[in-house]
Each structure stands twice: as structure tokens, then as C-alpha cells.
Design an enzyme around this catalytic site. Structure first.
Site, short mmCIF file in Angstrom:
data_model
loop_
_atom_site.label_atom_id
_atom_site.label_comp_id
_atom_site.label_asym_id
_atom_site.label_seq_id
_atom_site.Cartn_x
_atom_site.Cartn_y
_atom_site.Cartn_z
CG ASN A 30 -0.44 5.59 -0.71
OD1 ASN A 30 -1.27 4.82 -1.36
ND2 ASN A 30 -1.02 6.31 0.38
CE LYS A 42 -3.70 2.77 0.56
NZ LYS A 42 -3.37 3.94 1.24
P1 NBP Z 1 -9.42 9.08 11.40
O1 NBP Z 1 -8.06 8.94 10.76
O2 NBP Z 1 -9.84 10.46 11.26
O3 NBP Z 1 -9.64 8.70 12.94
C1 NBP Z 1 -10.87 8.68 13.38
C2 NBP Z 1 -11.29 7.34 14.12
O4 NBP Z 1 -10.23 7.19 14.99
C3 NBP Z 1 -12.33 7.74 15.09
O5 NBP Z 1 -13.30 6.44 15.08
C4 NBP Z 1 -11.87 7.85 16.29
O6 NBP Z 1 -12.62 7.71 17.44
C5 NBP Z 1 -10.62 7.09 16.37
N1 NBP Z 1 -9.80 7.02 17.46
C6 NBP Z 1 -8.67 7.76 17.80
BR1 NBP Z 1 -8.52 9.37 16.81
N2 NBP Z 1 -7.91 7.84 18.79
C7 NBP Z 1 -8.39 6.64 19.18
C8 NBP Z 1 -8.31 5.99 20.36
N3 NBP Z 1 -7.22 6.42 21.44
N4 NBP Z 1 -8.97 4.90 20.77
C9 NBP Z 1 -9.89 4.43 19.93
N5 NBP Z 1 -10.36 5.07 19.09
C10 NBP Z 1 -9.60 6.39 18.53
O7 NBP Z 1 -10.36 8.21 10.35
P2 NBP Z 1 -10.65 7.94 9.07
O8 NBP Z 1 -10.29 8.90 8.28
O9 NBP Z 1 -11.82 7.24 8.80
O10 NBP Z 1 -9.42 6.90 8.60
C11 NBP Z 1 -9.30 5.77 9.25
C12 NBP Z 1 -7.94 5.02 8.94
O11 NBP Z 1 -8.18 4.53 7.59
C13 NBP Z 1 -6.54 5.94 8.98
O12 NBP Z 1 -5.63 5.05 9.30
C14 NBP Z 1 -6.39 6.53 7.73
O13 NBP Z 1 -5.03 6.65 7.42
C15 NBP Z 1 -7.00 5.24 6.84
N6 NBP Z 1 -7.26 5.42 5.44
C16 NBP Z 1 -7.97 6.74 5.19
C17 NBP Z 1 -8.26 7.07 3.91
C18 NBP Z 1 -9.13 8.37 3.61
O14 NBP Z 1 -9.40 8.63 2.33
N7 NBP Z 1 -9.49 8.86 4.55
C19 NBP Z 1 -7.93 6.15 2.98
C20 NBP Z 1 -7.36 5.11 3.31
C21 NBP Z 1 -7.06 4.74 4.61
P3 NBP Z 1 -13.73 8.81 18.38
O15 NBP Z 1 -14.95 9.09 17.15
O16 NBP Z 1 -14.09 8.36 19.27
O17 NBP Z 1 -12.72 9.89 18.14
#
Ligand code: NBP
Length: 476
Positions: free
Chosen positions: A186, A182
Site C-alpha cells: 500500500n 501488504k
Molecule cells: P468493513 O470493514 O466495512 O466491516 C464490516 C464487517 O465487519 C461486517 O461484516 C460487520 O458485521 C463486521 N463487524 C464489525 Br464492523 N464489528 C463487528 C464485531 N464487533 N463483531 C463481529 N463483526 C463485526 O468490511 P469490508 O469493507 O468488507 O472489509 C473487511 C476487511 O477487509 C477490513 O479489514 C478491510 O480493511 C479489509 N479490506 C478491504 C478492502 C476493500 O477494498 N474494501 C480491501 C482489502 C482489505 P455486521 O454486518 O454485523 O455489522
């Protein structure tokens, strides 16, 4: 009722992935640290399938059928470790934790080893396609044990993108292999975008075309061998006019490109493994340079060449040459990416199937392209090419493109338009082709100042010349 799979972390990616599982008929347990997200998901999308909401970690784990399949979709880094620490004690040997976040493959290797000690399968899984891909079908790159793939693979394949009926999901290899691949995806994405940006810049500044005309050119290119998602959306972005000014959108966007870090990881890893990924590196550096306002301001008055206007006939021909340069440079970037995959696979003993990587990137992910069919074919035969450049099909394309490619790089240089991606790709091509490289002189200098020794072309062994003495040669 028991869920086949559970997703914890319900921000955009996790929520859409959970919905994708549910839409494909799987019962999905859903959980998030902040329970309102879980409730919102069920309230808004509950009708799409069978969700089992859980507010505590214990309830979440209890909702899963055994062996348990638990998907973590939280912010990469410390949050991932925190979630693993929370859930691992509640699981039993044979259960699976899949991390679908953008983890560094070294973190995945560490987590996999630690969880294996406890009898748990840890699957570091690359997921590409962004928010929309997660919902409608991403490209999925799972690592981890073959046993875990037998249990998780069918579910992942069911929600992945499909090309010609084939799922864009395949087991990549043990421990960090999925996240490694992956990461390279990128890195290649960075190179692809840089080459597209340089093409646009040359068509604008050298051929003198306006953005909407360049959009038409990209649209046309998208019907040929460059057919890909990134070329398609380039036409969309270039054709877009800003609502506030009425002018081209591309002219009001600040010209400082940002990065989240996976391109940098690719280059750092390539340096560690000794793999020349110069095209990807130039793309990372080009973004970095674009953000250095003070450097750019300090250099703005430095002289450039006199700029002769291009004759309109020449502009049309130049456009064709840019297509050739873009295609040739793209082959180089992918060749470098596949070299890195090969080196990682060897270093970590992953045995990655390089044809299968090309196959699963044909749909769902950002670099999806027709071109990947040819890479798949190149690695699908009896003997894999040492470099993609030497595959007969690509070698022929490079032969046909090279004059146009050189002309574009020469023109860009002459007119003072930076084309680091095109230039680096061409330099890589010429360096690999060269019968002799001036690395021999570098070795001579190293031996002179540091007695670092050298090998000879005519005899085995290492040697040192007594530079400060009689310049006689000694075996080292
Ligand atoms: P985010 O990367 O913005 O993470 C938010 C999530 O992480 C929420 O559910 C939050 O819970 C949870 N979280 C955090 Br922050 N700290 C935590 C902790 N200590 N314990 C439990 N939960 C915790 O979300 P995303 O943009 O959906 O991306 C998720 C993953 O997918 C990331 O690793 C990202 O790099 C990857 N990714 C993203 C994309 C994209 O296009 N966005 C593409 C491919 C991969 P809360 O709601 O309680 O704050």
C-alpha cells in the site's frame, strides 16, 4: 455436510471472498454478526456454489471440517479482536484462524502469539485487489506458520489471481509477515499514484495538454515499460467527462486526497526501522498537504515564477522526458519498498523471499505491473542486489533516464509546479551515489553542541573535540 473453509464477516470483501471460494468448488460455511447478511448472500448467490449458512458461532464452527479453517473478514481493529475472542474458545488445537482484514502487523504479531499459546494457528493475511479482486482473484499474502500454509495455501492459491498460470499467493513468513508486506504494498501504491499525479500535473501545466490528450499519452505509455493497472485506469479517469458540467471529470473533483492509514503505517514503520522511504513519505505528505484548506488559502497569494510558454516541439520532448522521470522515480519507490521489506524481515526474523513478493504482486493487486517481472528477476538470481538501483537492468534504465529526469525536476522547480515525488526520488538517487555526504558536518555540529562524538575516516574509534577548550581531540 462439512465445509472446507468458513468466512465470517460478510460485508463486501467477505461476501466476495466466500463467493470466490464457492465458485472454485469449495464448500464454504458463511457467518455474519448480523444474520440478514448471511441470508442475503445465500438468497442472492447460493446458486454459484455450495454454501453452508450458519447463524450462530457454534453452528458455524460445527460446520467446518477439521482442522478448521476459519477466515475473518471484519473491520480491522477492535472488531477483529472481538471476533477472535468469540471464536477461539470454540476451536481445538490445530485449528486455523485467518484474518484477511487490513490489520497492522504488530496487532497480528500479538494475536498470533496469544493464539499459539492455545495451540491455534493464526494467519494474518494481506489481501489486495479491493472488492472486485476478492471476487475474481486477489493477490494474497498470508503470514503465519508453515504448517498452516500447508493446510490453507492450496485453497488460497485456488482463488487468487493467476499470471502465466502461477498463483498470486505465496507464504510470506511467520506471524506478521503477511500483513507487513501488504502494508508495504500500500505504501508503494501511494508513491505510484503520487508520481502518476505529478506526471499529469506537469503535462497539463507545463506542456499545456488537456486531460483527454493526457489520457492518450497514458494509454500509449501503458503499451510500454510502464504497463500497469494504475497507468491504465489513469487514462480512463482522465478521459472521463463529468455528466453535469460536460467538462473533464478531473476538474470537478475536489483536490483533497484522502487516506485510510496504510501509507502512514508504512512511513511510521520505516522510521522505526531506520529505512529511508522518502518517496513513499512524500506521497503521504502530499495527500496530507492537499487537505489543509486553511494553509493553502493563506499561502495562495505568495509569489511564484514568471511562466514562459513552452514551445510545442518542446512539449513533445517534455512528454518523453516525463515518461523517463516517471519510470526512474518508480524504480526508486520500489527500491525503497523492497528495502523496507528486507529490514522488516531481518528485524522480525521472517526470512521473506523478495522475488516471491514481486511474483505475487504481478496480478490481482492495485500495483500489478509488467515492471514486477523485472524485480522478480533481480531478486531471483544467486546474489540479491543490495538495492534495486544497483541491479544491472535497473542501473542501466536509470543511467538512460537521468538527464531527462533532472530536466523534468529542474523545469518543475523553475516553473513553480510542485513535484515532491520526482524530486525526492532524484535526491535519494543522488544521495546514494554521492562519494561524500554532508552528514560529516551534521556529525561535527552534534559533537559541538552535544558531545555526541564522531568517527574518523582515517582511524577506528569514536572521538570528541574539546570545542569550548583548546579544540584538542580526545578518544571518546
Ligand atoms: P468493513 O470493514 O466495512 O466491516 C464490516 C464487517 O465487519 C461486517 O461484516 C460487520 O458485521 C463486521 N463487524 C464489525 Br464492523 N464489528 C463487528 C464485531 N464487533 N463483531 C463481529 N463483526 C463485526 O468490511 P469490508 O469493507 O468488507 O472489509 C473487511 C476487511 O477487509 C477490513 O479489514 C478491510 O480493511 C479489509 N479490506 C478491504 C478492502 C476493500 O477494498 N474494501 C480491501 C482489502 C482489505 P455486521 O454486518 O454485523 O455489522
Amino acid at each position: 455436510r462439512q465445509a472446507q473453509i468458513g468466512v465470517t464477516g460478510l460485508a463486501v470483501m467477505g461476501r466476495n471472498l466466500a463467493r470466490n471460494f464457492a465458485r472454485h468448488g469449495h464448500t464454504v460455511a458463511v457467518h455474519n454478526r448480523t444474520a440478514t447478511r448471511t441470508r442475503e448472500l445465500v438468497a442472492e448467490f447460493g446458486h454459484e456454489g455450495d454454501f453452508v449458512p450458519a447463524e450462530s458461532a457454534r453452528d458455524f464452527v460445527a460446520a467446518l471440517e477439521r482442522p478448521r479453517r476459519l477466515v475473518i473478514m471484519v473491520k480491522a481493529g477492535a472488531p477483529t479482536d472481538a471476533v477472535i475472542d468469540e471464536f477461539a474458545p470454540l476451536l481445538e488445537p490445530g485449528d486455523m484462524i485467518m484474518d484477511g482484514g487490513n490489520a497492522h502487523f504488530e496487532d497480528t504479531r500479538r494475536r498470533e502469539a496469544a493464539l499459539r499459546e492455545r495451540g491455534l494457528h493464526f494467519v494474518g493475511c494481506g489481501i489486495s485487489g479491493g472488492e472486485e479482486g476478492a471476487l475474481l482473484g486477489p493477490s494474497i499474502m498470508p503470514g503465519g506458520s508453515a504448517e498452516s500454509y500447508r493446510a490453507l495455501g492450496p485453497l488460497l492459491e485456488s482463488i487468487s489471481a493467476k499470471v502465466d498460470g502461477e498463483p498470486c499467493c505465496a507464504h510470506i513468513g511467520p506471524d506478521g509477515a503477511g500483513h507487513f508486506v501488504k502494508m508495504v504494498h500500500n505504501g508503494i501504491e501511494y508513491a505510484d499514484m503520487q508520481l502518476i499525479a505529478e506526471s499529469y500535473d506537469l503535462l497539463r501545466r507545463v506542456a499545456g495538454y488537456a486531460p483527454d490528450r493526457i489520457a492518450d499519452i497514458f494509454r500509449k505509455w501503458n503499451t510500454g515499460r510502464l504497463d500497469s493497472y494504475l497507468i491504465e485506469i489513469t487514462a480512463e479517469v482522465l478521459a472521463h467527462n463529468d455528466a453535469a458540467t460536460g467538462g473533464p471529470f478531473v476538474d470537478i473533483v475536489a483536490d483533497r486526497a484522502e487516506q485510510k492509514g496504510t501509507g502512514r503505517w508504512t512511513v511510521q514503520t520505516a522510521l522505526d526501522l531506520g529505512v529511508p522511504v522518502s518517496g513513499i513519505a512524500e506521497a503521504v505528505f502530499a495527500r496530507s498537504l492537499s487537505g489543509h484548506n486553511e494553509l493553502r488559502a493563506a499561502a495562495r497569494e505568495l509569489p511564484g515564477p514568471e511562466r514562459p510558454e513552452l514551445h510545442p516541439d518542446d512539449a513533445a520532448r517534455f512528454t518523453e522526458n516525463v515518461e523517463q522521470a516517471l519510470y526512474a522515480s518508480k524504480i526508486v519507490a520500489y527500491a525503497q519498498g523492497w528495502h523496507l521489506i528486507q529490514a522488516g524481515s531481518k528485524e522480525y526474523g521472517w526470512d521473506i523471499d523478495r522475488a516471491s513478493v514481486a511474483a505475487i504482486w504481478r496480478g490481482g493487486c492495485i500495483i500489478r505491473a509488467r515492471f514486477l517481472d523485472e524485480i522478480r528477476a533481480a531478486y531471483g538470481g544467486e546474489r540479491a542486489p543490495v538495492t534495486l538501483l544497483a541491479d544491472p537492468g535497473f542501473a542501466e534504465a536509470l543511467r538512460a533516464a537521468q538527464n531527462a529526469w533532472r530536466h523534468v525536476v529542474a523545469t518543475a522547480t523553475e516553473l513553480g509546479v510542485p513535484a515532491p515525488g520526482f524530486s525526492a526520488a532524484l535526491a535519494y538517487y543522488d544521495a546514494l551515489r554521492a562519494g561524500r555526504l554532508p552528514a560529516s558536518l551534521v556529525q561535527g555540529l552534534r559533537d559541538y553542541f552535544g558531545a555526541h562524538t564522531y568517527e574518523r575516516t582515517d582511524r577506528d574509534g569514536s572521538f570528541h573535540t574539546l570545542w569550548g577548550d583548546d579544540r584538542g581531540e580526545r578518544p571518546a
